[in-house]
Structure formats: structure tokens, C-alpha cells
Enzyme design. Structure first.
Site, mmCIF file in Angstrom:
data_model
loop_
_atom_site.group_PDB
_atom_site.id
_atom_site.type_symbol
_atom_site.label_atom_id
_atom_site.label_comp_id
_atom_site.label_asym_id
_atom_site.label_seq_id
_atom_site.Cartn_x
_atom_site.Cartn_y
_atom_site.Cartn_z
ATOM 1 N N ASP A 16 0.821 -1.220 0.000
ATOM 2 C CA ASP A 16 0.000 0.000 0.000
ATOM 3 C C ASP A 16 0.855 1.270 0.000
ATOM 4 O O ASP A 16 0.609 2.192 0.807
ATOM 5 C CB ASP A 16 -0.917 0.033 1.246
ATOM 6 C CG ASP A 16 -1.682 -1.272 1.459
ATOM 7 O OD1 ASP A 16 -2.052 -1.914 0.470
ATOM 8 O OD2 ASP A 16 -1.930 -1.615 2.638
ATOM 9 N N GLU A 223 -11.458 0.019 -3.025
ATOM 10 C CA GLU A 223 -10.583 0.505 -1.943
ATOM 11 C C GLU A 223 -9.408 1.275 -2.554
ATOM 12 O O GLU A 223 -9.343 1.475 -3.766
ATOM 13 C CB GLU A 223 -10.088 -0.665 -1.074
ATOM 14 C CG GLU A 223 -9.239 -1.675 -1.813
ATOM 15 C CD GLU A 223 -8.920 -2.914 -0.978
ATOM 16 O OE1 GLU A 223 -9.418 -3.060 0.149
ATOM 17 O OE2 GLU A 223 -8.151 -3.763 -1.487
HETATM 18 O O1 FUB Z 1 -3.172 -3.663 3.487
HETATM 19 C C1 FUB Z 1 -4.454 -4.054 3.913
HETATM 20 C C2 FUB Z 1 -5.457 -3.779 2.860
HETATM 21 O O2 FUB Z 1 -5.136 -4.504 1.687
HETATM 22 C C3 FUB Z 1 -5.493 -2.362 2.404
HETATM 23 O O3 FUB Z 1 -6.110 -1.516 3.309
HETATM 24 C C4 FUB Z 1 -6.195 -2.532 1.121
HETATM 25 O O4 FUB Z 1 -6.189 -1.424 0.281
HETATM 26 C C5 FUB Z 1 -5.448 -3.706 0.555
HETATM 27 O O5 FUB Z 1 -4.259 -3.325 -0.062
#
Ligand code: FUB
Length: 325
Positions: A16, A223
């Protein structure tokens, strides 16, 4: 730099990556993936992170400096587990790290921690931001100095549990033909410690001006929201989650609405896809991650960087997420 993506760190797992230019250097704020033994489930419980490292680079093709642990969950009074994707904003010489984590009830909130330097150490506020919820917060500074936050993630990120604006213990089960759940945007308060206004929906429209639908899983938001500005236009980019794409949409202001434009990156090895887009010394870069280094373990990811070709009209050349180094 080669057009192929480059893994930046192999000594620990990092995911991320949110990149910004501070004091003339590239700073990267990734999640720190670990093998904690929590079994994989649909809520993402296997992403069981406990701290954040900060990285910097003077040259995207050169050495990556690991500044060590900048914030540890043991120092955050309200946070119990799962420190997911964070980001940092800078105002008046202070740095503000925004980070999601679950409280003792298993509900995600967003905390803030403050530092004198981009690399930290960051001192957390005792409570999460008032009214904060869900995950994947990112920051964007407008040319006039105003700071905005974008956030949200569906499924394990709990965004679908705020149909009424308050947390509900059941999901907002939208019909396939209904508008998709949106990411959120809000200005940050003057002191950078709270939201400065009521969160708004980040609406993504199709070419006919209609909001993307829930069933449109190759294009709707899931997301990893991110904002960049190019030639006076605003580009909202995000992950489509279960269809594993990074996509982008264009708008005329930081709130949108945004019109869907296309795919930034095709699927990588691993379930998640998450990124940031940053200009550094006149070139654009895409920071992202994959699970190649861990042999495909979806919860053990490694951050990467690749040149990004943004054309004069703002359209983005699609990157092959599976290109080898
Ligand atoms: O790293 C945990 C979760 O996985 C993140 O919050 C999402 O965007 C995905 O990458």
C-alpha cells in the site's frame, strides 16, 4: 529507469505505498505486512499489521532508505489490531500520519499521529478522528494549501456498514443495478487533527453521466483511493478489489464528480492492488505492490515503483501489473 517495475525493499514485506515529495525527497509511507499466523478470511483478518516504517529515496532508481519504525500499535491507546494503509500530510513544518486500525469492538477508525520530520517518530493522538470510519485514507494538498482526505474500502474495509452514516452490524446489500458504494472525501481541519467538514461521496460517472453501478465490478470503487492533479484536472484513482484492477476517473475539482477514464494497471500477483501516483523531478511514478517476493502469499506483499506515462491530455498509459523486473 527501465519501464519494468522494481521491488523497492525485500528485507521486510511492505504494501500500500503512498508516496509524497517532502523536502526535495521522495518519501514512501507503506503498510508493513507480517506473518502473524491469522488465517485468511473474507474480512482480510490475515492483514494483521502492527506498525509502520517510513522510507525515502533521492532517486527512484537508486537507494531506498528505511527509517525504521515510525509508529507502533502498542503506543496507540484506542487501536487493537490491523494497522492498514496509512498516509502523511505536511503543514507548517509538521507531519501528520493518518492510519486506520480496528478498536476493541473490531470496528475500523482512523487515527492521527504527529511528527517533526517526515520519517517520524510519530506521536499518536489518544482518540481516533471524530466520526472516522473505514480504511485506506490518503491525503491530497490543493495548490492553495487546503488539505483533503480520501478514504474508504468495501467488504473487510467496512464502508458498506455505514448506510445511515452510523456503524451498523450488517452490510448495505445494494442491488446490482443500484449505484455503487462511493469512497469518501473531506477537507481536513485547520489543525489537521480532524475532518474539517462532513464527508461527501466521491461519485464516479460513466460516459453517459450515470453513476457506476454495483454490478460494474471492473470499474466501480472498492478501496485504495488516491488523488493527483495534472494540468488543472483532478484524477481520482482506486482499486476495483475483487477484479484486481487499478482504475482512474477525471474531474474538475477535488470533490468530483469524476468520469471514469480507464485502467492504470492490470492485475498483479496477489489479491490486492493498491498504489499512489506522484510527480518527482518532472517525471511521474506509480508506486504499487505485488506478492511475487513471498511466492504469491496475498498478505505478504512488496512495494514497487514504475515510470508512469501520463499523456498531455491527462490519459494514462496502462501498466502491465505482471511485468517482470
Ligand atoms: O493492506 C491491507 C489492505 O489490503 C489495504 O487496506 C487494502 O487497500 C489492501 O491493499
Amino acid at each position: 529507469m527501465s519501464k519494468k517495475p522494481r521491488h523497492l525493499i525485500k528485507s521486510i514485506y511492505t504494501a500500500d505505498p503512498r508516496a509524497h515529495v517532502y523536502e526535495g525527497k521522495l518519501y514512501i509511507f507503506p503498510s508493513h505486512d507480517i506473518e502473524s499466523g491469522v488465517p485468511q478470511d473474507d474480512l482480510g483478518s490475515h492483514f494483521d499489521m502492527k506498525d509502520y516504517h517510513v522510507y525515502s529515496m533521492e532517486d527512484p532508481d537508486g537507494q531506498v532508505v528505511d527509517h525504521g519504525v515510525a509508529l507502533d500499535i502498542k503506543n496507540v491507546p484506542w487501536a487493537v489490531k490491523q494497522m492498514w494503509s496509512n498516509d502523511v500530510a505536511c503543514k507548517d513544518g509538521k507531519y501528520y500520519m493518518y492510519f486506520p486500525a480496528k478498536d476493541e469492538k473490531g470496528i475500523f477508525h482512523i487515527g492521527v499521529a504527529v511528527a517533526d520530520k517526515a520519517e517520524g517518530p510519530y506521536k499518536p493522538m489518544p482518540e481516533p478522528m471524530k466520526g472516522s470510519f473505514s480504511i485506506d485514507i490518503s491525503t491530497f494538498q490543493e495548490d492553495d494549501g487546503t488539505h483533503y482526505a480520501y478514504w474508504g474500502g468495501i467488504w473487510g474495509g467496512q464502508l458498506q456498514r455505514y448506510k445511515t452514516g452510523k456503524y451498523e452490524d450488517n452490510d448495505d446489500m445494494r442491488k446490482p443495478e443500484e449505484p455503487a458504494i462511493c469512497a469518501k472525501v473531506a477537507k481536513l481541519s485547520d489543525d489537521m487533527l480532524e475532518f474539517g467538514e462532513e464527508p461527501r461521496d466521491v461519485v464516479i460517472l460513466d460516459a453517459y453521466g450515470e453513476p457506476l453501478k454495483t454490478e460494474d465490478e471492473n470499474r466501480r470503487f472498492f478501496e485504495a483511493p488516491w488523488m493527483h492533479k495534472f494540468n488543472g484536472k483532478y484524477y481520482f484513482s482506486y482499486s476495483t478489489g475483487n477484479t484486481h484492477l487499478l482504475c482512474y476517473a477525471e474531474g474538475d475539482n477535488p470533490y468530483g464528480p469524476f468520469t471514469y477514464k480507464g485502467v492504470i494497471m492490470t492485475p498483479v500477483v496477489g489479491w490486492t492492488t493498491h498504489h499512489s501516483i506522484v510527480e518527482y523531478k518532472g517525471k511521474w511514478y506509480l508506486f504499487h505492490h505485488d506478492s511475487k517476493v513471498s511466492g504469491g502469499k496475498t498478505w505478504l506483499r512488496s512495494m514497487k515503483v514504475i515510470d508512469l506515462n501520463i499523456r498531455e491530455d491527462g490519459t494514462i498509459e496502462t501498466v502491465d501489473g505482471n511485468a517482470d523486473e
